[in-house]
Design a protein around this motif. Structure first.
Motif, PDB file in Angstrom:
ATOM      1  N   ARG A 168      17.843  84.834 101.016  1.00 48.50           N
ATOM      2  CA  ARG A 168      19.001  85.598 101.493  1.00 48.50           C
ATOM      3  C   ARG A 168      18.799  87.066 101.310  1.00 48.50           C
ATOM      4  O   ARG A 168      19.161  87.871 102.165  1.00 48.50           O
ATOM      5  CB  ARG A 168      20.247  85.149 100.746  1.00 48.50           C
ATOM      6  N   ARG A 200      23.245  82.974 106.236  1.00 46.59           N
ATOM      7  CA  ARG A 200      23.664  81.736 105.604  1.00 46.59           C
ATOM      8  C   ARG A 200      23.486  80.568 106.571  1.00 46.59           C
ATOM      9  O   ARG A 200      23.050  79.485 106.208  1.00 46.59           O
ATOM     10  CB  ARG A 200      25.123  81.840 105.189  1.00 46.59           C
ATOM     11  N   THR A 219      24.323  77.309  99.485  1.00 41.38           N
ATOM     12  CA  THR A 219      24.072  78.597 100.117  1.00 41.38           C
ATOM     13  C   THR A 219      25.217  79.566  99.919  1.00 41.38           C
ATOM     14  O   THR A 219      25.158  80.701 100.355  1.00 41.38           O
ATOM     15  CB  THR A 219      23.857  78.412 101.629  1.00 41.38           C
TER      16      THR A 219
END
Lengths: 895, 108
Positions: A391, A397, A477
């Motif tokens: 990330r 995401r 996530t």
């Protein structure tokens, strides 16, 4: 120009390293153009696809096997391809990841394979039995027509011949309507005599089914008349077996039961009928039998006329039925035609049990999903750092969720592939458990994995992967980069949210398991209650033998009597044979006919129809079966045609029709024509049809006295020898064969079935249900215990430091155990509570499958809650004992 | 001394085919050449991969030719041997001949 097919271009783009792509695509395109000119577009396209696929495979394999990084793919690619390509990339990545974690992969795949495989197998059965059309054109237009007596609680009884002929004449809703019955006869003159199953059907039967003979012709309308009826259609199997598939057999004559029959045609190989007849012949009834209205022994099938609906047909038939009731009040009062789909008539009403099975096996899959989801959650928390880094360097995401979902779908796809193997095995195993009436269904015989099942499996696997993957993917996530990196640095693994989620999943698993356990227990108890029911006779050592004497040699009642006299005497004196008797209606396998019962000097209108099941039995029948005589006397050999007509009734008849008087000495008449017989005895009730069906009024008649109300050939065609012996079947059959041959060497034997087998078959469908649901419940229990163990082990590991602190501050082992147990106890209690609520709601739909127990029986719920709690505690024992062994020093020193 | 142990049997075959084709060596013609000389039909994928590997190892150099319409405007990659490859092939041949020597009677 000769542009390459788009898919090929895409494949090359995905599979090949960037620096190789252009020249290779150029080579392919050049070649493609050449082949197009030489061999045409189709062959060129096929060959270029083949080439490209092999190239792609070669390059991918090269890349993977050498452990080199995957070639860059995302550069210079038009936007619309990115989804495909990132998907392909994710699949390769997932595959590599799974290979690196063989433990996780194996556990997940095994759980999913079991879940998906079991679902596929049960789906296969349910699909074949409930949803797949029968193998006839427009099979949904086929109806089974029966006679109902709603006031006796009978809705689909057999049909009287005269009623059938009237329906057929008067109906407008049916394009074709045919009656049939089934029996057996003997084929001789083609080598070894063979006993054949024969389906006698009125002309129009094949028309109704939509079947054409493969060779020769169908029956003509005039061939249902006695005298013109000596013709047959052979099934494909018999034609191949006995006649070497010789098409010239059509037009030839074969000998059946000693009489010549002309073969007029061969049925197609695809012809299917559940009882698997060997031959089909016209149903030809003589004038006496055609006029029978009180004897019900035919089955009727019809095909709805185009445009006519089932409702219209039902209404029309009920109008015809009402007219017949008025015209023939003596026979037809209180009964009327009823219709339902042919499928339902053939496989019975198995919708509820099968759907319960499907639900149960679906629960197992859900539990497996929950388990894999908890595994994924654990794994995801171990990957926090990787995800955070990705990330941090800019992955969205959505992209991460996509990748994690693809991982879970990859796992479930592998599980699905393994599940297909499990299903193949399970279907074979299931075959032995299936009740006879649907083990012959076309979807089940040779039941394998076909396209339909594969699609179902694929769908299940994909859905499964999404179901167990989505939550872990979202949760994993969701975390912020900073938090994740922090947690990671503290050496913990996973957030409180993950833990809560895993606990919730375990609670759900426990609840689902409890529902299955409750369902299984209810079925087991019902089955036990049922098999504990005394049938009313001694079944051990009892063997039934069907015999069917040909009309050609046994047209006369006296000859039938003499034949059985001979067999009973000869067999009865054989070593090891204790008793021999005959009956037309053995328990658990005889026909279910009822006749109107008239009682002498009684004319008062009865609120209920007065009817009884007729049995033609030999003098020793009751003694042979061990049926107690309650009052009066049994039959003797002197009860013959020259003696007064007599009858013996059962207790159910005595209770219902002579509640306050002694029936002995009264006179009754059964059916048509009236024939008065004196009641000489009362015997105890016997379970005649099934263990869960109460005895109905019955009247037995000595076999030596002529009885024609059920048609002239009734006794001749359907008599069963009942033999009590202590021999096994292998030594019994030669004795039996010798005894029959000594009386009539041309007479073959019919089905030889031990009574215990017949009783077992009568509960086969319940056995199937309880065995499968119990197996599913056991799997569910193991899976959910494993899930609970996993979560508790994880929680203990996570709290090691805290436990260490507590112990350092003086907490005892017991206090530590209590700490762990409290956490587990909350989950177990919640699981049991939700489970009981769910089970109470769901088992209500099983009421029709239960026997002798209520769906909400508190003992069952108490018992399964205790069992589940116990297994859950065992699962928790290991982690909690591990907690007590935590060494405070080590725990505190851990980073 | 050239390290010939790094040269596989199929790599030798490909190098020899490239050598025979002079400046016309590209994947398709290499495959045809191998088929013509040895009777072996080899998969296109293995040719591409071997060419790539040989280039990485420094035995081959490649050039992209001008795009042509037959190729959808795509360039064609031609291969040629580097001197290192010539040395390696010579060395292979020497070793093999040394092994063959004296075996004529046994293999006759």
């Amino acid at each position: 120009m000769n542009r390459l097919p788009r898919g090929v271009e895409w494949l090359l783009r995905v599979a090949l390293p960037a620096d190789q792509r252009e020249p290779i695509a150029g080579d392919l395109e050049e070649e493609y153009g050449l082949r197009r000119r030489r061999a045409g577009v189709l062959r060129a396209t096929l060959s270029v696809w083949w080439l490209a696929a092999r190239l792609a495979l070669a390059f991918r394999w090269e890349t993977v096997s050498r452990g080199r990084p995957l070639p860059p793919i995302a550069d210079e690619i038009p936007r619309r391809f990115t989804v495909f390509e990132s998907t392909a990339q994710d699949v390769f990545f997932a595959a590599r990841l799974l290979r690196r974690q063989p433990g996780f992969t194996a556990v997940a795949v095994v759980m999913l394979a079991l879940g998906i495989g079991a679902n596929t197998a049960i789906f296969g059965v349910v699909d074949a039995v409930l949803w797949r059309p029968l193998p006839y054109p427009n099979a949904d237009r086929l109806m089974a027509i029966a006679e109902q007596r709603p006031r006796e609680g009978r809705f689909y009884g057999p049909v009287a011949p005269a009623d059938f002929f009237d329906w057929r004449r008067d109906t407008q809703s049916f394009a074709a309507m045919a009656a049939y019955d089934e029996s057996a006869l003997n084929l001789t003159g083609t080598g070894e005599p063979e006993r054949l199953r024969i389906l006698r059907a009125s002309p129009g039967f094949l028309d109704a089914l939509g079947v054409q003979p493969a060779h020769g012709r169908d029956f003509r309308a005039d061939e249902e008349v006695v005298g013109h009826h000596r013709i047959v259609l052979l099934t494909d199997a018999l034609w191949r077996r006995q006649f070497g598939a010789d098409p010239l057999v059509v037009g030839r004559s074969v000998t059946l039961d000693g009489a010549p029959y002309d073969v007029v045609g061969i049925l197609p190989r695809s012809f299917w009928w559940p009882t698997r007849p060997d031959i089909v012949a016209p149903l030809a009834l003589d004038d006496h039998d055609r006029a029978l209205r009180a004897a019900h022994f035919l089955s009727v099938v019809g095909r709805l006329r185009p445009g006519a609906s089932e409702t219209q047909a039902r209404e029309e038939l009920s109008v015809i039925g009402a007219r017949l009731s008025q015209a023939y009040p003596a026979e037809n009062r209180n009964h009327s035609p009823s219709i339902r789909s042919l499928r339902e008539a053939l496989v019975g009403d198995v919708r509820t049990p099968l759907l319960v099975l499907l639900g149960a096996v679906g629960f197992v899959l859900l539990i497996a999903c929950a388990n894999v989801a908890t595994l994924l959650l654990a794994r995801a928390s171990g990957r926090q750092k990787e995800l955070s880094v990705r990330r941090a360097v800019g992955a969205t995401r959505g992209r991460l969720v996509q990748q994690m979902l693809i991982e879970s779908v990859t796992v479930s796809a592998i599980g699905g592939a393994a599940g297909v193997l499990v299903a193949m095995w399970a279907l074979t195993a299931l075959h032995a458990l299936l009740p006879a009436q649907f083990s012959t269904l076309p979807g089940i015989t040779g039941m394998g994995i076909d396209l339909r099942l594969l699609v179902a499996t694929l769908g299940t696997a994909l859905a499964t992967g999404l179901v167990f993957g989505i939550v872990p993917a979202l949760v994993a996530t969701e975390q912020r980069v900073a938090t994740a990196l922090n947690e990671e640095s503290r050496g913990g693994s996973g957030s409180a949210k993950t833990r809560r989620l895993r606990s919730a999943l375990v609670v759900a698993e426990l609840a689902l398991s409890l529902v299955l356990l409750a369902g299984a227990t209810l079925l087991i108890v019902s089955f036990n209650n049922l098999t504990d029911v005394a049938p009313g006779f001694r079944s051990d050592g009892l063997v039934t033998v069907r015999l069917s004497l040909p009309a050609t040699r046994y047209g006369d009642h006296a000859r039938v009597v003499a034949f059985y006299d001979g067999v009973i005497e000869r067999l009865g004196s054989s070593p090891g044979i204790h008793q021999v008797a005959t009956t037309t209606t053995p328990p658990f396998g005889g026909p279910d006919s009822r006749l109107n019962l008239e009682i002498e000097h009684r004319t008062a209108e009865s609120p209920l129809p007065v009817r009884a099941h007729p049995h033609l039995v030999s003098a020793d029948y009751f003694a042979t079966l061990g049926i107690p005589l309650i009052r009066g006397r049994a039959f003797t050999d002197r009860d013959n045609d020259s003696a007064p007509d007599v009858a013996i009734i059962n207790e159910a008849a005595a209770r219902r029709y002579w509640p306050d008087e002694n029936p002995i000495g009264q006179r009754i008449s059964l059916g048509d024509p009236p024939q008065w017989r004196e009641i000489v005895g009362i015997v105890a009730d016997v379970k005649q049809q099934a263990l869960d069906v109460d005895a109905e009024p019955e009247a037995s008649i000595p076999r030596r006295q002529k009885f024609t109300s059920l048609g002239t050939g009734f006794e001749r065609a359907t008599t069963t020898l009942v033999v009590r012996s202590d021999l096994d079947l292998a030594s019994f059959v030669p004795l039996l064969r010798a005894a029959v041959a000594s009386v009539d060497p041309l007479q073959p034997l019919g089905a030889i079935r031990p009574m215990d087998t017949l009783i077992a078959e009568s509960v086969a469908s319940r056995r199937l249900n309880f065995v499968l649901v119990s197996a599913f419940a056991a799997v569910a229990l193991v899976l959910s215990a494993t899930g609970l163990y996993g979560v508790m082990a994880y929680i203990v590991a996570q709290r090691t430091r805290e436990i260490g602190v507590r112990m350092a501050l003086g907490a005892t082992s017991w206090q530590v155990v209590a700490l762990v147990l409290r956490q587990a106890g909350v989950m177990i209690a919640a699981g049991i509570a939700f489970g009981i609520a769910g089970a109470l709601a769901l088992t209500r739909s099983m009421t029709s499958m239960l026997f002798g127990i209520g769906a909400a029986d508190p003992r069952v719920y108490g018992g399964v809650s205790f069992l589940l709690g116990l297994v859950a505690l065992i699962a928790v024992a290991v982690p909690s004992s591990r907690a007590t062994r935590v060494d405070p020093i080590t725990a505190l020193r851990e980073p | 001394m050239t390290d010939v142990s790094a040269l596989g049997e199929f790599e030798q075959v490909v190098l020899l085919a490239v050598l025979r084709l002079d400046d016309q060596a590209y994947a398709v013609s290499i495959g045809d050449q191998i088929l013509r000389c040895t009777g072996r039909a080899v998969s296109r994928g293995s040719i591409y991969i071997t060419l790539d590997r040989l280039e990485t190892k420094g035995y081959l150099k490649s050039r992209l030719a001008d795009p042509t319409p037959e190729r959808g405007g795509r360039a064609k990659r031609y291969y040629a041997l580097r001197p290192r490859a010539i040395d390696a092939l010579r060395e292979c041949r020497r070793q093999l001949e040394a092994l063959w020597r004296g075996l004529e009677t046994k293999l006759a």
